[in-house]
Design a protein around this motif. Structure first.
Motif, PDB file in Angstrom:
ATOM      1  N   LYS A 163     -23.242  16.035  46.457  1.00 54.39           N
ATOM      2  CA  LYS A 163     -22.074  15.724  47.265  1.00 54.39           C
ATOM      3  C   LYS A 163     -20.766  15.745  46.490  1.00 54.39           C
ATOM      4  O   LYS A 163     -19.708  15.684  47.083  1.00 54.39           O
ATOM      5  CB  LYS A 163     -22.243  14.342  47.898  1.00 54.39           C
ATOM      6  N   HIS A 164     -20.831  15.835  45.179  1.00 55.85           N
ATOM      7  CA  HIS A 164     -19.631  15.652  44.361  1.00 55.85           C
ATOM      8  C   HIS A 164     -19.601  16.675  43.237  1.00 55.85           C
ATOM      9  O   HIS A 164     -20.623  16.929  42.605  1.00 55.85           O
ATOM     10  CB  HIS A 164     -19.656  14.228  43.787  1.00 55.85           C
ATOM     11  N   LEU A 165     -18.431  17.255  42.978  1.00 58.02           N
ATOM     12  CA  LEU A 165     -18.245  18.103  41.817  1.00 58.02           C
ATOM     13  C   LEU A 165     -17.539  17.269  40.749  1.00 58.02           C
ATOM     14  O   LEU A 165     -16.491  16.685  41.013  1.00 58.02           O
ATOM     15  CB  LEU A 165     -17.410  19.339  42.166  1.00 58.02           C
ATOM     16  N   TYR A 166     -18.127  17.225  39.564  1.00 58.72           N
ATOM     17  CA  TYR A 166     -17.634  16.372  38.488  1.00 58.72           C
ATOM     18  C   TYR A 166     -16.757  17.141  37.507  1.00 58.72           C
ATOM     19  O   TYR A 166     -17.063  18.280  37.147  1.00 58.72           O
ATOM     20  CB  TYR A 166     -18.819  15.783  37.704  1.00 58.72           C
ATOM     21  N   THR A 167     -15.687  16.493  37.066  1.00 61.70           N
ATOM     22  CA  THR A 167     -14.929  17.016  35.936  1.00 61.70           C
ATOM     23  C   THR A 167     -15.672  16.576  34.676  1.00 61.70           C
ATOM     24  O   THR A 167     -16.587  15.741  34.735  1.00 61.70           O
ATOM     25  CB  THR A 167     -13.506  16.439  35.894  1.00 61.70           C
ATOM     26  N   VAL A 168     -15.268  17.115  33.537  1.00 63.39           N
ATOM     27  CA  VAL A 168     -15.872  16.688  32.273  1.00 63.39           C
ATOM     28  C   VAL A 168     -15.625  15.192  32.065  1.00 63.39           C
ATOM     29  O   VAL A 168     -16.511  14.459  31.632  1.00 63.39           O
ATOM     30  CB  VAL A 168     -15.329  17.524  31.092  1.00 63.39           C
ATOM     31  N   GLY A 169     -14.430  14.716  32.433  1.00 62.03           N
ATOM     32  CA  GLY A 169     -14.114  13.291  32.306  1.00 62.03           C
ATOM     33  C   GLY A 169     -15.012  12.422  33.173  1.00 62.03           C
ATOM     34  O   GLY A 169     -15.478  11.370  32.734  1.00 62.03           O
ATOM     35  N   ASP A 170     -15.255  12.850  34.429  1.00 58.43           N
ATOM     36  CA  ASP A 170     -16.164  12.122  35.323  1.00 58.43           C
ATOM     37  C   ASP A 170     -17.551  12.031  34.702  1.00 58.43           C
ATOM     38  O   ASP A 170     -18.182  10.972  34.711  1.00 58.43           O
ATOM     39  CB  ASP A 170     -16.322  12.838  36.676  1.00 58.43           C
ATOM     40  N   LEU A 174     -17.436  22.438  27.067  1.00 54.70           N
ATOM     41  CA  LEU A 174     -17.171  23.855  26.836  1.00 54.70           C
ATOM     42  C   LEU A 174     -15.726  24.238  27.155  1.00 54.70           C
ATOM     43  O   LEU A 174     -15.279  25.321  26.782  1.00 54.70           O
ATOM     44  CB  LEU A 174     -18.146  24.719  27.632  1.00 54.70           C
ATOM     45  N   ALA A 175     -14.987  23.350  27.804  1.00 53.53           N
ATOM     46  CA  ALA A 175     -13.557  23.560  28.082  1.00 53.53           C
ATOM     47  C   ALA A 175     -13.299  24.931  28.715  1.00 53.53           C
ATOM     48  O   ALA A 175     -12.395  25.653  28.304  1.00 53.53           O
ATOM     49  CB  ALA A 175     -12.737  23.364  26.805  1.00 53.53           C
ATOM     50  N   LEU A 176     -14.071  25.272  29.721  1.00 54.23           N
ATOM     51  CA  LEU A 176     -13.925  26.563  30.388  1.00 54.23           C
ATOM     52  C   LEU A 176     -12.892  26.540  31.504  1.00 54.23           C
ATOM     53  O   LEU A 176     -12.476  27.599  31.979  1.00 54.23           O
ATOM     54  CB  LEU A 176     -15.282  27.006  30.960  1.00 54.23           C
ATOM     55  N   VAL A 177     -12.512  25.332  31.936  1.00 58.95           N
ATOM     56  CA  VAL A 177     -11.542  25.174  33.029  1.00 58.95           C
ATOM     57  C   VAL A 177     -10.583  24.034  32.666  1.00 58.95           C
ATOM     58  O   VAL A 177     -10.872  23.232  31.777  1.00 58.95           O
ATOM     59  CB  VAL A 177     -12.254  24.851  34.371  1.00 58.95           C
ATOM     60  N   PRO A 178      -9.445  23.930  33.370  1.00 59.85           N
ATOM     61  CA  PRO A 178      -8.553  22.788  33.126  1.00 59.85           C
ATOM     62  C   PRO A 178      -9.282  21.463  33.361  1.00 59.85           C
ATOM     63  O   PRO A 178     -10.257  21.392  34.120  1.00 59.85           O
ATOM     64  CB  PRO A 178      -7.434  22.989  34.156  1.00 59.85           C
ATOM     65  N   GLU A 179      -8.808  20.408  32.709  1.00 59.05           N
ATOM     66  CA  GLU A 179      -9.475  19.096  32.746  1.00 59.05           C
ATOM     67  C   GLU A 179      -9.666  18.533  34.144  1.00 59.05           C
ATOM     68  O   GLU A 179     -10.593  17.759  34.377  1.00 59.05           O
ATOM     69  CB  GLU A 179      -8.696  18.085  31.895  1.00 59.05           C
ATOM     70  N   ASP A 180      -8.802  18.888  35.107  1.00 57.75           N
ATOM     71  CA  ASP A 180      -8.913  18.338  36.456  1.00 57.75           C
ATOM     72  C   ASP A 180      -9.826  19.157  37.370  1.00 57.75           C
ATOM     73  O   ASP A 180      -9.965  18.857  38.549  1.00 57.75           O
ATOM     74  CB  ASP A 180      -7.525  18.189  37.092  1.00 57.75           C
ATOM     75  N   GLN A 181     -10.470  20.173  36.836  1.00 58.23           N
ATOM     76  CA  GLN A 181     -11.370  21.044  37.593  1.00 58.23           C
ATOM     77  C   GLN A 181     -12.833  20.702  37.294  1.00 58.23           C
ATOM     78  O   GLN A 181     -13.136  20.134  36.248  1.00 58.23           O
ATOM     79  CB  GLN A 181     -11.124  22.508  37.213  1.00 58.23           C
ATOM     80  N   PRO A 182     -13.756  21.058  38.198  1.00 56.62           N
ATOM     81  CA  PRO A 182     -15.181  20.859  37.914  1.00 56.62           C
ATOM     82  C   PRO A 182     -15.551  21.590  36.618  1.00 56.62           C
ATOM     83  O   PRO A 182     -15.282  22.783  36.474  1.00 56.62           O
ATOM     84  CB  PRO A 182     -15.882  21.468  39.121  1.00 56.62           C
ATOM     85  N   GLY A 183     -16.124  20.848  35.672  1.00 56.25           N
ATOM     86  CA  GLY A 183     -16.335  21.377  34.331  1.00 56.25           C
ATOM     87  C   GLY A 183     -17.771  21.722  33.987  1.00 56.25           C
ATOM     88  O   GLY A 183     -18.681  21.612  34.811  1.00 56.25           O
TER      89      GLY A 183
END
Length: 190
Positions: free
Chosen positions: A13-20, A77-86
């Motif tokens: 149900k949820h897409l997580y950022t690296v921070g999440d 892996l820092a493939l996307v900006p921090e606020d995006q699903p990582g």
């Protein structure tokens, strides 16, 4: 509700950022983050654990004092900006500068792909496609070079070492003496 119980009910149900993902902390299971989705894997098998242990000892013995071998640690892996699903992978072994590991711990963050010098994935029958194709592409996209590889066989398990960063040649640990090379392993290109 504990973080683990909440997570297990929230996986689809949820897409997580690296921070999440990092905020979840230690969990009761082996997991990685793939494009915002948490992927749960079974616990390590005895053979898998033994292979990683053997490789850890072999790699650690060859490192200069400024480098450290770390088993099973999360890598952003820092493939996307921090606020995006990582995407966060947990390779079987990584080699990093001691200073980078200390800095990441002091800052309370995951190690970044840009800090990784070597990644080793132990390939099991159930993870061949993920390890040979998906992870290899992700590591390349993250700037972790895959110049060469070695494959070793012991019983039904293969070991695949991905080359070190900034190296013109592949420098990988030798296979354990009890694990002779064999042609039964599939090539990384398959």
């Amino acid at each position: 509700m504990s973080a683990t119980k909440h997570l297990l009910t929230d996986l689809d149900k949820h897409l997580y950022t690296v921070g999440d993902y990092a905020a979840l902390g230690e969990t009761e299971y082996w997991s990685e983050l793939q494009e915002g989705k948490i992927v749960v894997s079974p616990s390590l098998t005895y053979d898998h654990g033994m292979a990683v242990s053997e490789l850890f000892v072999q790699v650690r013995a060859q490192l200069p004092p400024n480098l450290i071998t770390v088993p099973g640690i999360d890598i952003d892996l820092a493939l996307v900006p921090e606020d995006q699903p990582g995407t966060v992978r947990r390779p079987d072994l990584v080699v990093v500068e001691r200073a980078d590991r200390k800095r990441a711990m002091a800052e309370g963050r995951l190690l970044r792909a840009s800090e990784v010098l070597l990644i080793v994935e132990t390939v099991s029958p159930g993870s061949r496609r993920t390890d040979y194709r998906i992870k290899r592409d992700e590591y390349a996209d993250a700037g972790i070079p895959t110049i060469g590889s070695s494959i070793w066989m012991s019983q039904s398990r293969c070991w695949h070492a991905i080359s070190p960063r900034n190296s013109a040649t592949s420098t990988t640990a030798k296979p354990p003496a009890s694990s002779p090379r064999t042609s039964q392993c599939r090539s990384p290109s398959t």
